[in-house]
Write a protein that holds these residues in place. Structure first.
Motif, mmCIF file in Angstrom:
data_model
loop_
_atom_site.group_PDB
_atom_site.id
_atom_site.type_symbol
_atom_site.label_atom_id
_atom_site.label_comp_id
_atom_site.label_asym_id
_atom_site.label_seq_id
_atom_site.Cartn_x
_atom_site.Cartn_y
_atom_site.Cartn_z
ATOM 1 N N LYS A 2 0.840 -1.195 0.000
ATOM 2 C CA LYS A 2 0.000 0.000 0.000
ATOM 3 C C LYS A 2 0.880 1.252 0.000
ATOM 4 O O LYS A 2 0.563 2.246 -0.642
ATOM 5 N N TRP A 3 1.973 1.193 0.777
ATOM 6 C CA TRP A 3 2.953 2.269 0.810
ATOM 7 C C TRP A 3 4.297 1.724 0.303
ATOM 8 O O TRP A 3 4.503 0.517 0.267
ATOM 9 N N THR A 4 5.181 2.640 -0.041
ATOM 10 C CA THR A 4 6.517 2.196 -0.469
ATOM 11 C C THR A 4 7.582 2.945 0.326
ATOM 12 O O THR A 4 7.290 3.952 0.975
ATOM 13 N N GLY A 5 8.821 2.449 0.245
ATOM 14 C CA GLY A 5 9.909 3.041 1.021
ATOM 15 C C GLY A 5 11.035 3.568 0.140
ATOM 16 O O GLY A 5 11.170 3.160 -1.012
ATOM 17 N N THR A 6 11.817 4.482 0.693
ATOM 18 C CA THR A 6 12.983 5.015 -0.023
ATOM 19 C C THR A 6 14.177 5.099 0.933
ATOM 20 O O THR A 6 14.013 5.072 2.153
ATOM 21 N N MET A 7 15.364 5.209 0.342
ATOM 22 C CA MET A 7 16.599 5.430 1.108
ATOM 23 C C MET A 7 17.163 6.779 0.700
ATOM 24 O O MET A 7 17.506 6.964 -0.466
ATOM 25 N N ASN A 8 17.303 7.690 1.648
ATOM 26 C CA ASN A 8 17.804 9.040 1.343
ATOM 27 C C ASN A 8 19.178 9.249 1.951
ATOM 28 O O ASN A 8 19.304 9.685 3.092
ATOM 29 N N LEU A 9 20.194 8.934 1.184
ATOM 30 C CA LEU A 9 21.568 9.094 1.659
ATOM 31 C C LEU A 9 22.244 10.279 0.970
ATOM 32 O O LEU A 9 22.760 11.176 1.619
ATOM 33 N N THR A 10 22.276 10.210 -0.368
ATOM 34 C CA THR A 10 23.166 11.051 -1.152
ATOM 35 C C THR A 10 22.733 12.511 -1.160
ATOM 36 O O THR A 10 21.556 12.820 -1.249
ATOM 37 N N GLU A 11 23.739 13.380 -1.047
ATOM 38 C CA GLU A 11 23.514 14.824 -1.192
ATOM 39 C C GLU A 11 24.460 15.315 -2.293
ATOM 40 O O GLU A 11 25.454 14.650 -2.594
ATOM 41 N N PRO A 12 24.165 16.464 -2.867
ATOM 42 C CA PRO A 12 24.961 16.897 -4.019
ATOM 43 C C PRO A 12 26.466 16.919 -3.742
ATOM 44 O O PRO A 12 27.257 16.507 -4.579
ATOM 45 N N GLN A 13 26.870 17.366 -2.565
ATOM 46 C CA GLN A 13 28.307 17.477 -2.273
ATOM 47 C C GLN A 13 28.877 16.159 -1.756
ATOM 48 O O GLN A 13 30.080 15.999 -1.662
ATOM 49 N N ALA A 14 28.010 15.214 -1.413
ATOM 50 C CA ALA A 14 28.460 13.963 -0.805
ATOM 51 C C ALA A 14 27.893 12.797 -1.591
ATOM 52 O O ALA A 14 26.711 12.505 -1.529
ATOM 53 N N GLY A 15 28.736 12.149 -2.357
ATOM 54 C CA GLY A 15 28.302 10.981 -3.104
ATOM 55 C C GLY A 15 28.416 9.772 -2.220
ATOM 56 O O GLY A 15 27.597 9.547 -1.329
ATOM 57 N N SER A 16 29.476 9.020 -2.392
ATOM 58 C CA SER A 16 29.690 7.825 -1.572
ATOM 59 C C SER A 16 30.214 8.190 -0.190
ATOM 60 O O SER A 16 30.309 7.333 0.675
ATOM 61 N N ASP A 17 30.555 9.451 0.026
ATOM 62 C CA ASP A 17 31.209 9.856 1.276
ATOM 63 C C ASP A 17 30.186 10.416 2.250
ATOM 64 O O ASP A 17 29.911 11.615 2.269
ATOM 65 N N LEU A 18 29.634 9.542 3.095
ATOM 66 C CA LEU A 18 28.537 9.969 3.960
ATOM 67 C C LEU A 18 29.007 10.875 5.096
ATOM 68 O O LEU A 18 28.192 11.529 5.745
ATOM 69 N N ALA A 19 30.300 10.937 5.331
ATOM 70 C CA ALA A 19 30.815 11.880 6.326
ATOM 71 C C ALA A 19 30.413 13.312 5.980
ATOM 72 O O ALA A 19 30.346 14.181 6.841
ATOM 73 N N MET A 20 30.138 13.544 4.693
ATOM 74 C CA MET A 20 29.851 14.909 4.256
ATOM 75 C C MET A 20 28.352 15.256 4.244
ATOM 76 O O MET A 20 27.971 16.331 3.782
ATOM 77 N N VAL A 21 27.531 14.361 4.760
ATOM 78 C CA VAL A 21 26.095 14.639 4.817
ATOM 79 C C VAL A 21 25.822 15.884 5.654
ATOM 80 O O VAL A 21 26.368 16.034 6.746
ATOM 81 N N ARG A 22 24.995 16.781 5.112
ATOM 82 C CA ARG A 22 24.724 18.060 5.793
ATOM 83 C C ARG A 22 23.269 18.265 6.202
ATOM 84 O O ARG A 22 22.952 19.266 6.849
#
Lengths: 596, 596
Positions: free
Chosen positions: B156-176
Motif C-alpha cells: 500500500k505504501w513504499t519506502g525510499t533510502m535518502n543518503l546522497t547529497e549533491p556534495q556527498a556521493g559515496s562519502d557519507l561523512a559529508m552529509v549536511r
C-alpha cells in the motif's frame, strides 16, 4: 565536454615508434617532413578541438532527423563540414592530382583519430567518403575519376557504401538488388539498402552512393555482385548537377548512439530505376568493396581509439575536480578522487589501453606506407602482408577495448556518469556500434584466422613474433625493474601467441569449428600482445632518451610507467586467453540447439 | 520481448546446491517445503513474465515524468504494482506478524531475480521498500513498526533510502541535512537529497522516506548521522493519512537507463520543515542504513543476474531465428546463426556467467538463512561471517558480469542490436547503473578487502578455500574428461585466490594503497573462483544424478557442459588477475597527478 588532442603522444609515436623519417624517405612521401607533420597535426588538433568537439554532445541530444524524404543534420554540422572541406582535411591522404594533400597514411591516421575523438557522428561522413575515394581511385574509369574525385576530395560531395539489405546482414551472398543494363553504358538499379551511414543528409551538394547489385545474368553468391555509382543527383557532362536520381531515403534509424549521424534506409528504383554506372568490371564488386572496407575498417579502429581518448580525458578531468573521501594514507579532509587507488587504476587502465592501441595503429599505418610507396616490390609485398595481418587486429581490438574504456569512463563518474547531461554515457553508447559495423569483431577474427593466419601457414604472424623476441632481448639488456617486469609479461604473451598461431595452423582443416570457436579470443590475444609489444618499444625508446638526457623527462617517465601498467594489467591476461582457445574449444559447441 | 523465468534451473540450485531441505529444517522455515517453494516460484514466474515483463520496453520508451512536483510513472506500472502488492509478493521474506509470508531468503531470492529480469525499473520500487522494511524491523520502535510495516509489506505504501547529497556521493561523512528536535519527540528535517529512487511516484498512497540527517549537536563525520522516518503524508493516530509533509520532489533525472524508474531530487523542509521521527538512537543512523544497504546490495546483485538472464534469452531467440551465412562445416544454404562458432561462444559466455552468478547468489542466500535461523549461536555466527564475505562479491561480480553479458547480447544481434526498437540495447543501458548504485564496485571491493578479509586475517576466505579443495578432490574422483578439465582450472583458481588473500592480509598495513589498487581485481577474482566453484559443484551433482539414472538427462548434461565452459573460458582468467594484483600494484600509483 572539451577535447585536447594528445599531439605530443602522437608525434612521439609517429617519429620514434612508426619511423616517420623512413616513411618520409619513400618515393612520393617527400612532403611529410617532421616539421610539416607537426604543423598538420597541430592545425588539425585545433580544428577538431575547437570546431567539431563542441558539436558532439548537442548532436546527441538533438540528433539528425528525417522529414519527407530529407534528412536534416544536427545544429552546426553543416557549417563545420563546409569548413572541414575548405580547409582540405578530406584530402590529407588523397592524391594531389585530384586536389588532395598526398600525405602518407601515417599522417592521415592521427587526423582521423582526432576527428573521431571530437565526434564519431561527424567523422563518419568523411570516413565513408574516404572509402568511396579509395574505391574509385582503384577501380574507377578515368571518366568516373574526373567526374567524382575532385568533388569528393574537396568535401563538396560525400560518399556512401551500400552493402546491407534487410535479408542479408554480413552475408553478402544474399544481396538481391538488381542492376539492369540500358544499352548505353548505364544501368537502372533497383533494391532496398539498410544501415546506410549518411545515406541522406544536408551537408553536401551531392551524395555519391556506391551500391552492390546483381546484373541480370550474374552468377549466384558473392561472385555475382557488381559495384555501381548511383549519385543522388545525376551529373551533367559539364559537371553541373542534373536531375534528382531515383534513390530515396525512406527513413532513418533510432539508435543507441552516434545519433547525430543519420543511418538511412535507401530505396533505389521505386520510380522507374535509379541510374548508375558500373565501377570496374561486372561481378568484381565484392573485390572493390573490400578496398573501401579495408580502408574503413582501419578507420573504425581509429574511431575506437578516438572515443577511448575522449572518454579518458573526461574521466581524468572529473577525477581531478571531484573531491570526496579522505586519502587512504591519511589526510585531514576529503581529497580529489584521482588520489584513490581504484580510481587511479581505472584511469591507468583507460590510458594504457588507449595508448597501446594507438601505438599499434600508427605502426600499422607506417607499414601501410611502406607497402604502397617503397621502391622495392619485395619490400612492398612483405609490408602489405604485415599490414593486412594487422588490419583486423586494429579494427577488432581497438573497438573492443573502446567498450571497456568508455564503460570505465562512466564508472569513474559514479552516479553522475549515469546522468545523460554529464556526457560520459554518450561515449559508452556511441562506442557500442564500433564492434559491429564494417564487420563485427567475429568477422574480423574470421579474417585473421583464415586469410591472415592459416593461408600463409602462420608465416606473417611468426615474422612479427621474431621481432617481438628482439624487443624482449632489448628489455633484458636494459635490466631495470620496470623493463624486466615488462619483459616477463611480453615473453609470456609472445609464447601464448605463438602457441595459438600453431594451434590455428595445425587444426584449421581438421577442426574448423574448434578453431573458429576461439577466433575472437585469438584476435583479443593478438591485440594485447601486439599492443603490449608496442608499449614495450615505447618504454625502451623513452629509457634511451632519458639516459641520453633528451626530451621531456616527465612525459618519458609516464610512457614507461604506462607501459609497465599495460604489461602487468592488460598483457597478463594472455595465458588465460591461450588456455581458453587451446583447451576451451570443446565446451563452445557442446550443447545442442535444443539445450539453449 | 518475452521473459520465461528459468524455474527449472532455479529449483535445481535451490534444492541440490543451496540445500533447501536443510533450510526447511531450520526453526521458523517449516513452511518452505520443496512443494511450496516450487509453487511459489511458478506463480512468481507467471506474474513476472506475464504482468511485468511486457511493461519493460514501453517503460523505457515512455519513461516516468515529472510535472509540478508530481511524478507520473510509465503506463501500466501503477496497475501492476497494485497486483504485486495484492498477490503478496512484497511480503515473501517478511514476518507473518506484519502480513508477510515469512519465507526464507533462499525463496525470496529467485523471486527478486525474476522481478528484475522482467523489469529492473519496476523491481526497484519493491527493492527499496524491502530495505525500509528491514531497517524498521531491526531499529524501529514498536509504534513505528505498528504504523508502517503492514502498509509497506502489503504494497500500500513504499519506502525510499535518502543518503546522497549533491556534495556527498559515496562519502557519507559529508552529509549536511539537519534534523531539529521539536521537544515532542518529533524532528523537523531540512536538506536536499539526490538520486532518490522512487523518491516520488503515483504507485502508492504514501511514501516512507528514510532519511540520514544530523541533529544540532551531533559529532562531525559518520558518527554524527541519525536516521529519520519522513513520510510523504503524515500519518494520523488512527492510521489514516494526514497532511502533506514538507518533502517535495523538485525534479527527476534524465538517465542512461532504468528510465521508467524515477530518480528524484528531494527537497526537505523548504516550507518550514519536514516532520520526521527518529529511528533507533541518535548518531547510529549509518549502522541502521547499512542494514538497508546490505539487503539492497544483495538485491542489486540479483538485478545483475536478472538482466543478464533476460539479455541471454533474447540473444538465444535471435540466434535461433536469424538465418545468415553457411555453416563452417559445410551446408547447402545459410543457417541460423546459433550454428556459427563465435555466436555459440557468445551465448555460452552469457549463459555460463549468468548461471555461475546465480548459483553463488542462491548459495549465499541459503547461508544467510542459516545465519538467521539456526538454533546454535555458533553456527549462526559462522554463517553470518560467510554471508557477509559473499555480499560484496555477489553485488560486485554479478553486476560487473552483467555489463559484459548485456554487451555481448547486443553483439549477438549485430547491427539490429544497435537499433533501439530491437530492445537488446535497453539491457545494456539499464545494466550500467548496477555497478554504481548501492556502492560502486570499488566500494564493494573496499569492503571485501577491509572488513571482510583483513579484519579476520583471511580466516573466512580460507574456510571457503578449504571447501573448494574438497570439491577439487570430488572432481578428481569422478575422473571424466570434463571433471578433470574443471578440476584443473578450479585448482589453479583456488591457488590464485589463496595467494591474493595472503597478499591482502600481509600487506594491508604496510602498503595500503598497493592493496587497494588491486581491490576490484580481487573482487573479480573472487567472483570467478566462487562462481567456478559453484559451477563445479553443479557438474558433480549433475554427474551423480546421471549415474543414478535420475532427472532430465539433457538438462543435467547441459549443466556439466556449461560448468566446463565456465572453467575453460571464465575461470581461466584467474592467474592473470592474481598477477595483476600481486605484481601490478606498483604501476597503478606510479604517475603523479600532473602526468595525467
Amino acid at each position: 565536454m572539451s577535447y585536447v588532442a594528445p599531439v605530443k603522444d602522437m608525434l612521439f609515436l609517429i617519429n620514434e615508434l612508426a619511423g616517420l623519417a623512413e616513411v618520409n624517405a619513400l618515393p612520393g612521401c617527400e612532403d611529410a617532413t617532421a616539421e610539416t607533420v607537426e604543423a598538420v597535426l597541430e592545425e588539425n588538433a585545433k580544428f577538431a578541438g575547437e570546431v567539431v568537439a563542441p558539436l558532439n554532445f548537442p548532436g546527441d541530444q538533438a540528433p539528425s532527423y528525417w522529414k519527407d524524404g530529407e534528412v536534416f543534420t544536427s545544429k552546426g554540422f553543416k557549417e563545420a563540414f563546409k569548413m572541414f572541406g575548405e580547409a582540405g582535411w578530406q584530402g590529407v591522404q588523397h592524391p594531389q592530382e585530384f586536389g588532395g594533400q598526398g600525405l602518407p597514411k601515417l599522417v592521415a591516421t592521427p587526423c582521423i583519430e582526432m576527428l573521431n575523438a571530437a565526434s564519431i557522428s561527424f567523422a563518419l561522413c568523411p570516413l565513408l567518403t574516404d572509402g568511396a575515394i579509395e574505391a574509385l581511385l582503384t577501380a574507377g574509369s578515368d571518366e568516373q575519376k574526373a567526374i567524382y574525385l575532385e568533388n569528393l576530395i574537396s568535401g563538396k560531395w560525400t560518399g556512401t557504401m551500400n552493402l546491407t539489405e534487410p535479408q542479408a546482414g554480413s552475408d553478402l551472398a544474399m544481396v538481391r538488388s538488381r542492376a539492369v543494363p540500358q544499352g548505353d553504358g548505364t544501368y537502372k538499379v533497383f533494391g532496398t539498402k539498410i544501415f546506410i551511414t549518411y545515406g541522406e543528409h544536408d551537408m553536401a551538394e551531392n551524395i555519391v552512393h556506391l551500391v552492390l547489385a546483381r546484373t541480370p545474368d550474374a552468377p549466384e553468391g558473392v561472385k555475382g555482385i557488381s559495384l555501381f555509382i548511383v549519385p543522388k543527383f545525376l551529373v551533367n557532362a559539364d559537371g553541373t548537377l542534373g536531375a534528382r536520381n531515383d534513390a530515396h531515403c525512406v527513413s532513418i534509424e533510432h539508435k543507441l548512439g552516434i545519433k547525430a549521424s543519420p543511418t538511412a534506409v535507401l530505396q533505389f528504383g521505386d520510380n522507374g530505376g535509379a541510374l548508375g554506372t558500373l565501377v570496374g568490371e561486372e561481378n568484381r564488386g565484392l573485390e572493390y568493396m573490400f578496398i573501401m572496407m579495408n580502408a574503413a575498417r582501419f578507420g573504425v579502429g581509429m574511431q575506437g581509439i578516438g572515443v577511448a581518448e575522449r572518454a579518458y580525458q573526461k574521466a581524468v578531468q572529473y577525477a581531478k575536480d571531484r573531491v570526496q573521501s579522505r586519502d587512504l594514507a591519511g589526510s585531514a579532509g576529503p581529497v580529489a578522487i584521482i588520489n584513490h587507488p581504484d580510481v587511479r587504476r581505472m584511469l591507468m587502465s583507460m590510458r594504457a589501453q588507449t595508448e597501446g592501441a594507438r601505438a599499434l595503429a600508427y605502426v600499422a599505418a607506417g607499414i601501410s606506407d611502406f607497402a604502397h610507396h617503397h621502391a622495392d616490390a619485395a619490400v612492398r609485398k612483405a609490408n602489405q602482408a604485415k599490414y593486412e595481418y594487422l588490419v583486423p587486429i586494429v579494427k577488432g581490438w581497438s573497438t573492443e577495448m573502446s567498450l571497456d574504456v568508455t564503460s570505465t569512463g562512466v564508472q569513474v563518474h559514479g552516479g553522475m556518469g549515469f546522468i545523460e547531461e554529464t556526457g560520459a554515457a554518450q561515449h559508452y553508447r556511441d562506442a557500442k556500434i564500433l564492434t559491429i559495423y564494417e564487420g563485427t569483431t567475429a568477422i574480423q577474427a574470421n579474417d585473421l584466422v583464415g586469410r591472415k593466419t592459416s593461408r600463409d601457414g602462420g608465416a606473417t604472424a611468426k615474422a612479427f613474433i621474431a621481432d617481438m623476441r628482439a624487443t624482449e632481448a632489448q628489455l633484458a639488456a636494459i635490466g631495470s625493474v620496470d623493463a624486466l617486469a615488462i619483459q616477463r609479461q611480453l615473453t609470456a604473451g609472445t609464447a601464448a601467441l605463438e602457441d595459438v598461431v600453431d594451434y590455428v595452423v595445425t587444426n584449421f582443416k581438421q577442426d574448423i569449428k574448434g578453431v573458429f570457436a576461439g577466433s575472437v579470443l585469438y584476435l583479443k590475444l593478438a591485440g594485447i600482445v601486439f599492443g603490449g609489444w608496442q608499449m614495450a618499444r615505447t618504454a625502451i625508446i623513452a629509457q634511451q632518451k632519458l639516459d641520453a638526457g633528451e626530451g621531456d623527462a616527465a612525459f618519458l617517465k609516464a610512457k614507461i610507467a604506462t607501459a609497465r601498467y599495460f604489461a602487468d594489467h592488460i598483457l597478463s591476461a594472455a595465458q588465460g586467453l591461450r588456455s581458453a582457445i587451446v583447451d576451451g574449444s570443446a565446451g563452445v559447441m557442446a550443447l545442442s540447439e535444443d539445450q539453449f
